[in-house]
Design an enzyme around this catalytic site. Structure first.
Site: not given
Ligand code: PNS
Length: 165
Positions: A128, A41, A17, A90
């Site tokens: 994360s 999440k 990030h 990504r």
């Protein structure tokens, strides 16, 4: 003034990030890093704690602001007069969901463009979720998250483990 928003869960902010933040901040007059709610999440940190961690990690970037918003990104962008959303990609696996979000956001706010930055190859594996897994098993977190927040993440994981026992 060209304002962009970089939205995400940031639970917690990773070096991946931070790499996107640094590169996006170099492209716009102001970059608003906005902690938002991803309803799919569950969190390790509360949104206001994620904001504090992001503030620590981005203190050296003068044109970066950190905020929290609890609604739709499209509405937040309108309120902040931002015309661009920045996202990091990504891998191809990110692409489908990110394009879907970009299209929905433009439908809700036609003046909002989403721009994708390709992740640095150093961080294509990083998320994360990976950080949380590494913290759970006591790995060296400095490889994954900004130095300034390593202790916060370690302590939070210790607290969560303690509560489970
Ligand atoms: O880091 P994440 O979890 O991939 O970020 C996803 C996030 C928080 C940017 C996304 O869930 C979001 O934009 N949430 C705000 C609510 C919203 O606008 N949803 C519509 C997009 S489909």
């Amino acid at each position: 003034m060209k304002i962009a928003i970089y939205p995400g869960s940031f639970d917690p902010v990773t070096l991946g990030h931070l790499n996107i933040i640094k590169r996006a901040a170099a492209c716009f007059d102001r970059l608003i890093v906005c902690v938002m709610v991803n309803s799919s999440k569950r969190g390790m940190f509360l949104p206001e704690e994620r904001v504090e961690l992001l503030k620590k990690a981005t203190a050296r970037f003068p044109n970066v602001e950190v905020d929290f918003a609890d609604g739709l990104l499209a509405a937040y962008a309108k309120k902040r007069k931002a015309r661009v959303v920045v996202k990091g990609l990504r891998a191809v696996s990110d692409f489908e969901q990110e394009v879907q979000m970009a299209v929905i956001n433009r439908k809700l706010n036609p003046s909002l463009e989403t721009m994708f930055l390709a992740s640095s190859e150093k961080y294509t594996y990083l998320s994360s979720t990976v950080v949380k897994e590494m913290a759970r098993y006591g790995a060296n977190l400095e490889e994954f998250i900004p130095r300034e927040i390593v202790e916060d993440v370690r302590q939070r994981m210790a607290l969560l483990q303690e509560r489970k026992d």
